[in-house]
Design a protein around this motif. Structure first.
Motif, PDB file in Angstrom:
ATOM      1  N   SER A 271       0.837  -1.190   0.000  1.00 33.96           N
ATOM      2  CA  SER A 271       0.000   0.000   0.000  1.00 33.96           C
ATOM      3  C   SER A 271       0.876   1.246   0.000  1.00 33.96           C
ATOM      4  CB  SER A 271      -0.919   0.025   1.216  1.00 33.96           C
ATOM      5  OG  SER A 271      -1.780   1.145   1.172  1.00 33.96           O
ATOM      6  N   VAL A 272       0.576   2.173  -0.916  1.00 26.37           N
ATOM      7  CA  VAL A 272       1.245   3.470  -0.974  1.00 26.37           C
ATOM      8  C   VAL A 272       0.465   4.446  -0.100  1.00 26.37           C
ATOM      9  CG1 VAL A 272       1.921   5.390  -2.458  1.00 26.37           C
ATOM     10  CG2 VAL A 272       2.097   3.042  -3.302  1.00 26.37           C
ATOM     11  N   ALA A 273       1.166   5.180   0.754  1.00 26.15           N
ATOM     12  CA  ALA A 273       0.542   6.251   1.533  1.00 26.15           C
ATOM     13  C   ALA A 273       0.405   7.461   0.617  1.00 26.15           C
ATOM     14  CB  ALA A 273       1.385   6.572   2.765  1.00 26.15           C
ATOM     15  N   GLN A 274      -0.765   7.657   0.030  1.00 22.13           N
ATOM     16  CA  GLN A 274      -0.917   8.601  -1.072  1.00 22.13           C
ATOM     17  C   GLN A 274      -0.654  10.055  -0.662  1.00 22.13           C
ATOM     18  OE1 GLN A 274      -1.104   7.587  -4.043  1.00 22.13           O
ATOM     19  NE2 GLN A 274      -1.813   5.468  -3.849  1.00 22.13           N
ATOM     20  N   SER A 275      -0.813  10.400   0.608  1.00 19.70           N
ATOM     21  CA  SER A 275      -0.538  11.777   1.026  1.00 19.70           C
ATOM     22  C   SER A 275       0.952  12.043   1.179  1.00 19.70           C
ATOM     23  CB  SER A 275      -1.245  12.071   2.347  1.00 19.70           C
ATOM     24  OG  SER A 275      -0.786  11.202   3.365  1.00 19.70           O
ATOM     25  N   SER A 276       1.737  10.983   1.355  1.00 11.11           N
ATOM     26  CA  SER A 276       3.209  11.065   1.381  1.00 11.11           C
ATOM     27  C   SER A 276       3.728   9.868   0.611  1.00 11.11           C
ATOM     28  CB  SER A 276       3.738  11.049   2.817  1.00 11.11           C
ATOM     29  OG  SER A 276       3.255  12.145   3.548  1.00 11.11           O
ATOM     30  N   PRO A 277       3.693   9.902  -0.712  1.00  9.64           N
ATOM     31  CA  PRO A 277       3.893   8.692  -1.508  1.00  9.64           C
ATOM     32  C   PRO A 277       5.292   8.097  -1.442  1.00  9.64           C
ATOM     33  CG  PRO A 277       3.740  10.627  -2.917  1.00  9.64           C
ATOM     34  CD  PRO A 277       3.370  11.073  -1.547  1.00  9.64           C
ATOM     35  N   ASN A 278       6.218   8.792  -0.798  1.00  3.98           N
ATOM     36  CA  ASN A 278       7.506   8.146  -0.552  1.00  3.98           C
ATOM     37  C   ASN A 278       7.371   7.015   0.464  1.00  3.98           C
ATOM     38  OD1 ASN A 278       7.003  10.455   1.298  1.00  3.98           O
ATOM     39  ND2 ASN A 278       8.839   9.670   2.343  1.00  3.98           N
ATOM     40  N   VAL A 279       6.277   7.032   1.249  1.00  6.15           N
ATOM     41  CA  VAL A 279       6.025   5.988   2.253  1.00  6.15           C
ATOM     42  C   VAL A 279       5.208   4.872   1.614  1.00  6.15           C
ATOM     43  CG1 VAL A 279       4.939   5.446   4.466  1.00  6.15           C
ATOM     44  CG2 VAL A 279       6.113   7.647   4.134  1.00  6.15           C
ATOM     45  N   VAL A 280       5.758   3.665   1.690  1.00 11.11           N
ATOM     46  CA  VAL A 280       5.094   2.475   1.159  1.00 11.11           C
ATOM     47  C   VAL A 280       5.134   1.404   2.242  1.00 11.11           C
ATOM     48  CG1 VAL A 280       4.984   0.830  -0.744  1.00 11.11           C
ATOM     49  CG2 VAL A 280       5.963   3.097  -1.132  1.00 11.11           C
ATOM     50  N   GLY A 290       9.250 -10.350  10.039  1.00 13.22           N
ATOM     51  CA  GLY A 290       7.888 -10.034   9.605  1.00 13.22           C
ATOM     52  C   GLY A 290       7.152  -9.470  10.798  1.00 13.22           C
ATOM     53  N   SER A 291       6.015  -8.810  10.617  1.00 18.65           N
ATOM     54  CA  SER A 291       5.114  -8.974   9.494  1.00 18.65           C
ATOM     55  C   SER A 291       4.967  -7.706   8.648  1.00 18.65           C
ATOM     56  CB  SER A 291       3.711  -9.313  10.024  1.00 18.65           C
ATOM     57  OG  SER A 291       3.664 -10.598  10.550  1.00 18.65           O
ATOM     58  N   LEU A 292       5.246  -6.512   9.240  1.00 20.94           N
ATOM     59  CA  LEU A 292       5.011  -5.273   8.527  1.00 20.94           C
ATOM     60  C   LEU A 292       6.313  -4.525   8.323  1.00 20.94           C
ATOM     61  CD1 LEU A 292       2.694  -3.511   7.356  1.00 20.94           C
ATOM     62  CD2 LEU A 292       2.764  -2.212   9.495  1.00 20.94           C
ATOM     63  N   PHE A 293       6.529  -4.099   7.058  1.00 24.60           N
ATOM     64  CA  PHE A 293       7.719  -3.348   6.685  1.00 24.60           C
ATOM     65  C   PHE A 293       7.285  -1.988   6.126  1.00 24.60           C
ATOM     66  CE2 PHE A 293       8.735  -7.763   6.616  1.00 24.60           C
ATOM     67  CZ  PHE A 293      10.052  -7.861   7.042  1.00 24.60           C
ATOM     68  N   ARG A 294       8.190  -1.011   6.247  1.00 22.75           N
ATOM     69  CA  ARG A 294       7.890   0.344   5.782  1.00 22.75           C
ATOM     70  C   ARG A 294       9.100   0.895   5.039  1.00 22.75           C
ATOM     71  NH1 ARG A 294       5.066   5.444   8.746  1.00 22.75           N
ATOM     72  NH2 ARG A 294       6.430   7.117   7.983  1.00 22.75           N
ATOM     73  N   SER A 295       8.809   1.534   3.910  1.00 20.65           N
ATOM     74  CA  SER A 295       9.831   2.246   3.150  1.00 20.65           C
ATOM     75  C   SER A 295       9.502   3.724   3.164  1.00 20.65           C
ATOM     76  CB  SER A 295       9.868   1.745   1.705  1.00 20.65           C
ATOM     77  OG  SER A 295      10.716   2.560   0.916  1.00 20.65           O
ATOM     78  N   GLU A 296      10.530   4.562   3.243  1.00 21.83           N
ATOM     79  CA  GLU A 296      10.332   6.006   3.193  1.00 21.83           C
ATOM     80  C   GLU A 296      11.060   6.628   2.013  1.00 21.83           C
ATOM     81  OE1 GLU A 296      11.262   7.624   7.020  1.00 21.83           O
ATOM     82  OE2 GLU A 296       9.625   6.530   8.011  1.00 21.83           O
ATOM     83  N   ASP A 297      11.503   5.770   1.074  1.00 25.42           N
ATOM     84  CA  ASP A 297      12.205   6.264  -0.111  1.00 25.42           C
ATOM     85  C   ASP A 297      11.655   5.598  -1.374  1.00 25.42           C
ATOM     86  OD1 ASP A 297      13.176   3.725   0.246  1.00 25.42           O
ATOM     87  OD2 ASP A 297      15.270   4.320   0.496  1.00 25.42           O
ATOM     88  N   TYR A 298      10.321   5.545  -1.454  1.00 26.03           N
ATOM     89  CA  TYR A 298       9.638   5.019  -2.629  1.00 26.03           C
ATOM     90  C   TYR A 298       9.974   3.543  -2.883  1.00 26.03           C
ATOM     91  CZ  TYR A 298       8.548   9.923  -3.590  1.00 26.03           C
ATOM     92  OH  TYR A 298       8.098  11.221  -3.496  1.00 26.03           O
TER      93      TYR A 298
END
Length: 572
Positions: A271-280, A290-298
């Protein structure tokens, strides 16, 4: 349980129960008439809806129009598409004449809400699941639909549409569940589906599990590719070529992301965080992470933010994550429960109390993120406070029957088992113009299969649930008695099937003797017989299966085991 003594008694009929149910409504030929030929008699049959509407049924897709809470679409795993324009007060059926009727994905074009894309074939490949026949599109809000090909994809989990052009779309196709095929992966069209380009393909065993697009820059697209294979005795989930891919040109070319753990990977959800799309966000599992990972650079690099595997405790069945389109720190995960985080995924709490579990679909209104649509095995529901409270709609019936039985009362009653909604009984007709919801009642819970009343005793109903749970219910008092021949309880004890004394199919058969209603048979790996309503049992056969140890192992794969009775094999 409030069950009046009008409860049914049913005769155990063969699998042609539905035909018999309808044929009983045919007028009998008079003495002056000869019997109608079979074909002519069948042509006179007319279906009528008798229920139950109490349980909603399995919803696999929901979609709405930003800023318009009155209009949205609901897709059933087996029930086609339904649209409301008055906030759910009434629904109109759509896409009812297509060859397929299983919905995997719905997507409304951001630039034109009259354009609705539909991917057929449920995208969560359980053991009992319907297939699809490709992609459809409507340009008039769902009033009419055009088939656009991709017929052999079999099941489609997600469709994303370019925010500027409703004719540009990407399709995330899982492919065949029970065998290999090449028509899987990601497909792209720029002409409204007139033609397709197969833009991401790995191999004939690896399909697309999830797909998302940066709506502020549609060149950024993310795909989770998943190696899986279902067999009657085993489900292989993850490992293989499962991986995350990214495109920087709108899905034309793709590159594998190598910054995740170098280990076998379970089914990925994105899921892309559409208000800050660098966050996925990425939900998945690895053997050690696991289970949840986060990216802050697209999506280029990732860090693990949550290790709670209950967020997606059966990855093959869920692995769904949704970021709030207006706040990158608010995240929802779908699983047996619906969970919500307000701190970027570090902590979650369960929401949607009182809503049926096994959540399969979610839509968050970009214009009002408090407006949330949810779909689960119990139907669909709407929230106007960010998921704190949901209204459960019960005016569209999408429930799925495994079996149907009718009795010999006049008028006859009908019983049967529903996917994840227990076993139910209800009348075939009443004095009023329609059968009311409260005239149906539940006999027992779990995944419902057989609900077989005892002939001559309309208040006694045998019923069963997944993997070997067997009950007899007195519907006058509501008392239910467990009558399993042996308390093996594989699911609750953590044993695999090979450790159990007896083996029972997900959908173990019950049969009452047509010669003696006191005698009931039940199939495991041997045949059981009881003449005292399950107080005692005798084994009357040897093992009637191949008893192949290779077909009695846990399911799952390199990442985790999945042991929920769905693949119990070498059984009757």
């Amino acid at each position: 349980m409030d069950n009046p003594p009008r409860s049914p008694s049913l005769r155990d009929l063969p699998c042609r129960c539905l035909l018999v149910l309808l044929a009983l409504a045919l007028p009998s030929p008079t003495a002056a008439q000869s019997p109608l030929p079979l074909q002519q008699a069948l042509e006179q049959l007319r279906f009528r809806h008798i229920g139950p509407v109490n349980v909603g049924g399995r919803v696999s897709a929901v979609a709405g129009i930003p800023g318009d809470p009155s209009t949205y679409w609901v897709g059933g795993a087996d029930g086609g598409v339904w649209k409301t324009t008055n906030g759910g007060v009434t629904f109109e059926p759509q896409w009812q004449d297509a060859e397929a009727y299983s919905v995997g994905a719905l997507a409304v074009a951001p630039s034109d809400p009259n354009v609705v894309w539909l991917g057929s074939g449920e995208g969560d490949p359980r053991n009992s699941v319907s297939y699809g026949l490709g992609v459809w599109r409507s340009t008039d809000g769902g009033s009419s639909w055009t088939h656009l090909g991709l017929r052999e994809t079999e099941r489609i989990k997600r469709i994303v549409v370019d925010p500027r052009d409703p004719d540009v779309a990407l399709v995330c196709a899982l492919g065949r569940e029970w065998g290999p095929n090449e028509e899987r992966g990601v497909f792209r069209t720029t002409d409204g589906g007139e033609s397709w380009t197969h833009v991401l393909y790995i191999d004939e065993d690896t399909g697309c599990a999830d797909l998302d697009m940066d709506l502020s820059n549609s060149r950024n697209v993310y795909a989770g590719m998943w190696t899986f294979r279902r067999r009657p005795w085993h489900f292989r989930d993850g490992g293989g070529q499962t991986a995350l891919y990214v495109s920087r040109d709108g899905g034309v070319t793709w590159r594998r992301i190598e910054t995740l753990p170098d280990e076998p990977m379970a089914r990925p959800g994105l899921s892309v965080a559409q208000s800050s799309p660098n966050v996925v966000y990425l939900i998945t599992e690895f053997p050690t992470a696991g289970s949840l990972f986060r990216s802050e650079d697209y999506g280029e690099t990732w860090r693990m933010v949550n290790t709670d595997r209950s967020l997606s405790f059966r990855p093959f069945y869920y692995s769904d994550v949704f970021a709030d389109p207006t706040n990158p720190e608010i995240v929802y995960t779908l699983g047996g429960s619906l969970s919500k985080s307000t701190d970027g995924g570090r902590t979650f709490r369960r929401i949607a109390a009182g809503v049926h579990g096994d959540h399969q679909a979610l839509w968050i209104d970009p214009a009002d993120p408090n407006h949330v649509l949810d779909g689960s095995d119990g139907g669909f529901q709407v929230s106007f406070d960010g998921g704190e409270n949901f209204h459960i709609w019960r005016n569209v019936d999408l429930s799925q029957f495994y079996h149907v039985f009718v009795d010999d009362q006049d008028p006859y009653w009908v019983c049967g088992g529903l996917q994840d909604n227990g076993n139910w009984c209800g009348p075939s007709m009443t004095r009023g113009p329609s059968i009311l919801a409260d005239e149906w009642f539940t006999v027992s819970g779990g995944d419902g299969f057989y609900a077989v009343p005892v002939p001559g005793s309309p208040w006694l109903v045998y019923s069963n649930a997944q993997g070997g749970f067997f009950r007899i219910t007195d519907t006058r008092s509501g008392q239910t008695r467990s009558i399993e021949p042996h308390p093996w309880m594989v699911g609750s004890s953590g044993q695999n099937m090979g450790q159990a004394r007896y083996r029972f199919n997900w959908n173990a058969p019950i049969h009452i003797s047509p010669h003696d209603p006191a005698v009931v048979y039940w199939g495991g790996n041997v045949l059981f017989r009881s003449s005292d309503q399950g107080y005692s049992w005798g084994v009357i056969s040897p093992d009637l299966t191949t008893d192949d140890p290779a077909k009695q192992m846990d399911s799952g794969g390199e990442v985790y085991n999945d042991n929920t009775a769905a693949e119990f094999h070498t059984t009757i």
